[in-house]
Design an enzyme around this catalytic site. Sequence first.
Site, mmCIF file in Angstrom:
data_model
loop_
_atom_site.group_PDB
_atom_site.id
_atom_site.type_symbol
_atom_site.label_atom_id
_atom_site.label_comp_id
_atom_site.label_asym_id
_atom_site.label_seq_id
_atom_site.Cartn_x
_atom_site.Cartn_y
_atom_site.Cartn_z
ATOM 1 N N ASN A 154 -47.704 22.155 -11.317
ATOM 2 C CA ASN A 154 -48.582 21.028 -11.026
ATOM 3 C C ASN A 154 -48.032 19.798 -11.747
ATOM 4 O O ASN A 154 -48.100 19.711 -12.978
ATOM 5 C CB ASN A 154 -49.996 21.350 -11.508
ATOM 6 C CG ASN A 154 -50.992 20.224 -11.274
ATOM 7 O OD1 ASN A 154 -50.612 19.088 -11.015
ATOM 8 N ND2 ASN A 154 -52.274 20.537 -11.401
ATOM 9 N N CYS A 195 -54.562 13.323 -10.629
ATOM 10 C CA CYS A 195 -53.757 13.992 -9.600
ATOM 11 C C CYS A 195 -53.902 13.363 -8.219
ATOM 12 O O CYS A 195 -53.087 13.626 -7.336
ATOM 13 C CB CYS A 195 -54.109 15.480 -9.538
ATOM 14 S SG CYS A 195 -53.789 16.353 -11.087
ATOM 15 N N HIS A 198 -51.769 17.931 -2.775
ATOM 16 C CA HIS A 198 -51.481 18.002 -4.207
ATOM 17 C C HIS A 198 -51.282 19.457 -4.610
ATOM 18 O O HIS A 198 -52.091 20.327 -4.282
ATOM 19 C CB HIS A 198 -52.628 17.388 -5.001
ATOM 20 C CG HIS A 198 -52.589 17.715 -6.454
ATOM 21 N ND1 HIS A 198 -51.476 17.494 -7.242
ATOM 22 C CD2 HIS A 198 -53.530 18.284 -7.276
ATOM 23 C CE1 HIS A 198 -51.731 17.902 -8.472
ATOM 24 N NE2 HIS A 198 -52.962 18.383 -8.515
#
Length: 336
Positions: A286, A116, A256
């Site tokens: 996500n 990520c 993020h």
Amino acid sequence: MRNRAVPASILVGVGSYVPPRKVANEELAERLGRSPEWIFQRSGIRFRHVVEPGTTSGDLAVAAGREALSRSGAGDVTAVVVATTSPDRPCPGTAPSVASRLGMTGAIALDVQAVCAGFVYGLGVAQGLIAAGTADSVLVIGTDTLSLSVDPDDPTSMLFGDGAGAVVLRSGRGEEPGTLGTCVLGSDGGGRDLITVRGGGSEERSKAGGALADPYMRLEGREVFWRAVEHMTSASRAALDAARWKPEEADRIVAHQANARILTMLAQRLGIATDRALSNIEQVGNTSAASIPILLDHADRAGDLKPGHRVLLTAFGGGLTWGATTLVWPRLERSH
């Protein structure tokens, strides 16, 4: 010899793509044994987009990359960096194929794997290529299809969606709007089991005759939550210091999109008003390495990012990896 100024990296284009299929919490609730509202309260997510059979991370990357290039006015782009933890194949990398499909055969092309945090790592790689004079301009893409890597019966599967986002960086002068600040990057491999896919690598294949390793992504949610807050906070402070900004001078945080509660706590830890922390997690979930560039594109189009805004970018991912950087948001071209 005269010393030559090191070229700065200037953001001149942004684009994104999410697959059309939307999966609402209602579709997941019965399988996970949770209510739609419970899923939202725990994650901040109501929808996520997922790929149809036959669609790959590379397909999403091409769509997002094409959009970013169309808005950049950068001319010939000489390098492509693809950040992904779900490549089209274990070998070769996804970037050369993406570059070829975008008509950039012969360009520098490489993958970055920092989960990520991959997009921020990709920005650091691109910045280095430009500073060294190896490339005049770089297309940086974050793309992931983690819906293909999660255990559908694991509650953490509710978090992940698919998508791609991209930016174009070109060589320029440090005083220009869009100049990328210092990329603060870090890692701690001692935490590799907190976010991991055990199957498919040499660790598994080296154990002849052993049972096949778990093919799904596994996430230790509680521990990851606190580590994400800790490391994104420290990296963000270092990036702000490098830019000589006080925290309250940051107009926007683009972090993020892992969990809505992490975003709120990050802003509070930094002493930045929580309404400055941009978010689209409710609609896309996500998207791993794609989350920051997708949010940049969505926020620019919605007018939530305006020219002159001081922007802090920060991310945390498996590895463990983390990073942060800054820029003053430029005026970008609209899509052709």
